[in-house]
Design an enzyme around this catalytic site. Structure first.
Site, PDB file in Angstrom:
ATOM      1  N   ARG A   1       0.741  -1.263  -0.079  1.00  0.00           N
ATOM      2  CA  ARG A   1       0.198  -0.019  -0.070  1.00  0.00           C
ATOM      3  C   ARG A   1       0.866   1.262   0.053  1.00  0.00           C
ATOM      4  NH1 ARG A   1      -5.278  -0.770   3.746  1.00  0.00           N
ATOM      5  NH2 ARG A   1      -6.303  -2.634   2.601  1.00  0.00           N
TER       6      ARG A   1
ATOM      7  N   ASN B   1       1.864  -6.127  -2.360  1.00  0.00           N
ATOM      8  CA  ASN B   1       0.360  -6.189  -2.135  1.00  0.00           C
ATOM      9  C   ASN B   1      -0.361  -4.871  -2.235  1.00  0.00           C
ATOM     10  OD1 ASN B   1      -1.947  -7.779  -0.880  1.00  0.00           O
ATOM     11  ND2 ASN B   1      -1.681  -6.197   0.409  1.00  0.00           N
ATOM     12  N   GLU B   2      -1.327  -4.823  -3.063  1.00  0.00           N
ATOM     13  CA  GLU B   2      -2.121  -3.832  -3.100  1.00  0.00           C
ATOM     14  C   GLU B   2      -1.520  -2.595  -3.542  1.00  0.00           C
ATOM     15  OE1 GLU B   2      -4.619  -3.727   0.401  1.00  0.00           O
ATOM     16  OE2 GLU B   2      -5.580  -5.587  -0.200  1.00  0.00           O
ATOM     17  N   ASN B   3      -0.411  -2.772  -4.548  1.00  0.00           N
ATOM     18  CA  ASN B   3       0.358  -1.415  -4.792  1.00  0.00           C
ATOM     19  C   ASN B   3      -0.300  -0.372  -5.592  1.00  0.00           C
ATOM     20  OD1 ASN B   3       2.408  -4.103  -4.938  1.00  0.00           O
ATOM     21  ND2 ASN B   3       3.170  -2.450  -3.731  1.00  0.00           N
TER      22      ASN B   3
ATOM     23  N   ARG C   1      -0.283  -9.556  -5.587  1.00  0.00           N
ATOM     24  CA  ARG C   1      -1.669  -9.414  -5.460  1.00  0.00           C
ATOM     25  C   ARG C   1      -2.304  -7.917  -5.637  1.00  0.00           C
ATOM     26  NH1 ARG C   1      -5.278  -7.739  -2.013  1.00  0.00           N
ATOM     27  NH2 ARG C   1      -7.360  -8.621  -2.462  1.00  0.00           N
TER      28      ARG C   1
END
Length: 808
Positions: free
Chosen positions: A377, A413-415, A452
């Site tokens: 994030r 993750n969730e970039n 992801r």
């Protein structure tokens, strides 16, 4: 790790678990950590507390409902007897993980620093110790011991990863093991053992390289390598004279015919022993490796050792009630064994490098691994940020290179989730993702890379997982297969990581779908910004559902039955095995807890644990749904469904001594794979028993439930009672009742426990029965009180209802 010097053989790596003092604040200077504290002197400030390691700043405050957890500096100090037995040897502090920025001092000399909370690192304190031994205070003030001070800091910092916007706590402290290590003048820094085998398992190749720690620039050494098969037989060996010790040196190349293969069902491992000898001493290191061949087939399933394997997986965070990130080896072993007993063969270690102990357990238990760097994030920072990401990816791969369980290096993750920086530039994120992908493949060509939820980078990595939360954040769970197949067609190598939903342990429902008719299919099943909030936005189960265990068991059940008829599916991992603390969910039924686990924060299984066992586990099992559902409700004579989760071939249900017949298990007969019966309960107490058979094995399970036919109106009162006491711990329950004394079984009011007197509330555990602020489950809530052999008064307050008190 065993170190040997000449004829001396001793355990020369010691965990520094005891005799620490801790201060949860910063100090004005290093001298404050060196000043002795005089007992009873009020001017001896600051006040340190005795602790053991592993230790986390946030063992309790991460789940304290009164506010967010502490993010700042904390200090540790101890005094060590240091006597290195090796002539010209090195004395090293080996950190298995400390968060998040760490400075290390010997007396008043800073000897090392590290940025990053999850990778291993070392500090050589040899010279600093030698220098301090010449200081007069060494013998006078410190009685011949070496003072060690360590500052850990988990303060918010935009230029470090993971982002503090992440949906988990970024903890502080020496929360993994810290070791005092003695080595000879030359030692091994790392051993890289690359085990390869063809898909038919006929021929294995093992190449071994070594990296040395050589601060004294020793010119040469002898390297001896021994290979031991899974049965303990020496099968290969080599001796190599090394004249260069500056790079990753090749020290062995072996061919092994028909190697015994590693797999989840037979996690067979070989042992590699490397011994390095010089005139100054002998250093020995042991590694465990495994031969296995895996492939993500193009637009197809996952293959292990030439055969399809459906990856049945979960996730874990380093987080547990009472300790936060400071899990002991026994705690980790218990957790990983429970995951294996559930039947999982795959795990994603989200969202950061985890302990070597976890990886060793995955190797020995047979659990395939996706391990991930903590780029999670927030966007993309500057050079310090990117340098840390490169360093942590490198360390993760090099430190866990030999583990046969690892098949995927996760890059992020969730970039696609912005927020930390004014600029959110997708092209810059893509460019850095490509750099990280190249770095991972350069360090380890044998594994795959993955991310992801970042669609604009999905073409960069080898394996991609989109966001699919059918039946929770978006849509309905019955569209799971169709949504997955659409996403599957958009990439060459698809996997489904993160699915499921929250459940409030001990909350059950006769009709878990009440209030959900506005949720429609066909509008996507991804998670979007704001979906995790409990207000605003489109209709969704995460906001409008009851968070009951009843609903979530159905959701899991449906997904698992569908996965059995998706031959193209590589696999999935549901989110997550255990409830964990998070700073971004203060409004959840247990404040600051992500409740998507199938076990609670203290490892107590929820009902959903047994749903997964019924599909995945080999050992025969049977579990009647409702072990934590003491009271069911409805009309007299009304049929109620009883579900049994079992992997047995058939099961017979008995209620109050009457058989309701035997049913065959059929995974496609929803719910509970056909093991469901419609039953008419007696008013009051009911005994429910199942007898299940798998071959000649017979499994039984039995529960009692009260059936309530009395109808209730709105909540009017609280009733507080003591349920029992054991070993000085009392269990207290509050019930919500109406004006007619009928328990309101659908009541979800907020409950606030308090206590005055000699005892102690056992709270700040982040569990449904271990939080002083919690939503009721079926019109009740439980907490435990430690009596301390005294008197106490328990109080309960709930908005809009009269408060009640109970003397203990």
């Amino acid at each position: 790790m065993m170190f040997i010097c000449g004829n001396l053989s001793a355990q020369q790596s010691v965990r520094l678990n005891h005799n620490w003092e801790f201060l949860k604040q910063d100090i004005g200077g290093i001298w404050e950590a060196l000043r002795p504290v005089t007992a009873g002197n009020p001017e001896s400030v600051p006040l340190w507390q005795a602790v053991n390691t592993p230790h986390c700043f946030n063992a309790r405050d991460a789940v304290d409902p009164s506010g967010n957890y502490y993010q700042g500096p904390g200090w540790y100090r101890t005094q060590l007897d240091i006597a290195n037995p090796y002539p010209q040897g090195r004395t090293i502090l080996h950190f298995e993980g400390a968060g998040q920025k760490t400075d290390v001092y010997v007396y008043n000399v800073k000897v090392g620093s590290h940025l990053g909370g999850y990778d291993e690192w070392t500090v050589d304190i040899t010279n600093a110790v030698a220098d301090f031994k010449q200081n007069p205070v060494f013998k006078k003030q410190f009685k011949g011991k070496i003072p060690i001070e360590i500052r850990c800091d988990n303060s918010r910092d935009l230029e470090s990863i993971p982002s503090r916007l992440s949906d988990f706590c970024v903890y502080g402290g020496i929360y993994r093991y810290l070791n005092l290590v003695y080595t000879p003048a030359l030692s091994l820094d790392k051993v890289f053992a690359s085990a390869e085998v063809d898909s038919e398992g006929k021929s294995g190749r093992l190449s071994i390289k070594a990296r040395f720690y050589n601060p004294q620039s020793i010119a040469g050494a002898n390297a001896n390598v021994v290979i031991i098969d899974p049965q303990g037989k020496n099968i290969r060996h080599s001796d190599t004279q090394l004249t260069s010790l500056n790079n990753d040196e090749a020290i062995g190349l072996f061919t092994i015919d028909k190697p015994q293969l590693w797999s989840p069902s037979k996690p067979l491992r070989y042992t590699v022993e490397v011994t390095v000898s010089t005139p100054d001493g002998i250093f020995k290191q042991t590694e465990k490796i495994g031969f296995r061949n895996f492939e993500f087939a193009d637009n197809g399933p996952f293959m292990l050792n030439g055969k399809r394997l459906l990856l049945n997986g979960t996730h874990r965070h380093d987080d547990q009630a009472g300790v936060a990130a400071a899990l002991t080896e026994d705690m980790l072993r218990t957790e990983m064994q429970m995951i294996k007993n559930m039947g999982a063969n795959f795990i994603r270690l989200g969202h950061y490098q985890q302990s070597r102990i976890v990886l060793n357990l995955c190797d020995s238990l047979g659990i395939l691994v996706w391990e991930e760097e903590p780029w999670c994030r927030g966007g993309l920072g500057g050079e310090v940020y990117q340098g840390q990401a490169r360093s942590m990816l490198t360390n993760m791969i090099e430190q866990h290179y030999n583990h046969p369980s690892v098949i995927i290096w996760g890059l992020g993750n969730e970039n696609d989730w912005d927020g930390d920086f004014q600029e959110f530039d997708k092209q810059k994120i893509r460019a850095f993702m490509q750099q990280q992908n190249n770095l991972a493949h350069r360090l380890d060509p044998s594994r795959k890379t993955a991310i992801r939820r970042c669609d604009f980078c999905k073409d960069i990595v080898d394996v991609y997982s989109p966001s699919i939360w059918a039946g929770w954040y978006r849509g309905v769970y019955s569209e799971y297969q169709s949504v997955s197949q659409t996403e599957f067609k958009s990439v060459k190598h698809f996997i489904h990581i993160e699915w499921g939903g929250d459940s409030h342990a001990m909350r059950h429902a006769e009709d878990p779908y009440q209030g959900l008719p506005k949720i429609s299919a066909g509008k996507g099943a991804d998670e979007r910004a704001g979906d995790a909030n409990l207000h605003g936005g489109d209709a969704r189960v995460s906001r409008d559902g009851d968070w009951s265990e009843s609903y979530i068991c159905d959701l899991f059940d449906w997904h698992l039955k569908e996965q059995e008829k998706m031959p193209w599916l590589t696999g999935t991992a549901f989110w997550t095995f255990k409830d964990f603390a998070t700073p971004v969910r203060p409004e959840n039924p247990i404040p600051y807890i992500n409740q998507k686990g199938v076990v609670e924060h203290d490892m107590r299984p929820k009902e959903a644990y047994y749903v997964f066992q019924s599909y995945w586990a080999d050992k025969p099992m049977a579990h009647i749904y409702g072990h934590t559902w003491p009271v069911r409700w409805g009309n007299e004579g009304e049929q109620k469904m009883v579900k049994v989760y079992s992997n047995c071939d058939e099961a017979e249900l008995w209620v109050n001594g009457k058989s309701y017949g035997t049913k065959k298990r059929n995974s496609q007969d929803f719910p509970a794979a056909g093991l469901h019966w419609l039953v008419v309960f007696n008013k009051g107490e009911n005994n429910i028993k199942v007898i299940a058979k798998k071959g000649k094995t017979i499994i039984k399970d039995e529960i009692s439930q009260v059936y309530q036919t009395d109808k209730w109106s709105k909540p009017a009162k609280l009733v507080l009672e003591k349920l029992g006491e054991e070993n000085g711990v009392a269990t207290v329950q509050v019930k919500i009742i109406d004006d007619n004394q009928v328990q309101c079984l659908d009541a979800a009011n907020w409950i606030n426990f308090s206590l005055a007197g000699d005892g102690r509330l056992i709270d700040d555990l982040g569990t449904s029965s271990g939080s002083r602020k919690v939503q009721a489950y079926n019109g009740r809530a439980i907490i435990r009180v430690e009596s301390n052999k005294g008197k106490s008064v328990v109080g309960v307050q709930s908005p809009g209802l009269p408060s009640v008190f109970l003397d203990l």
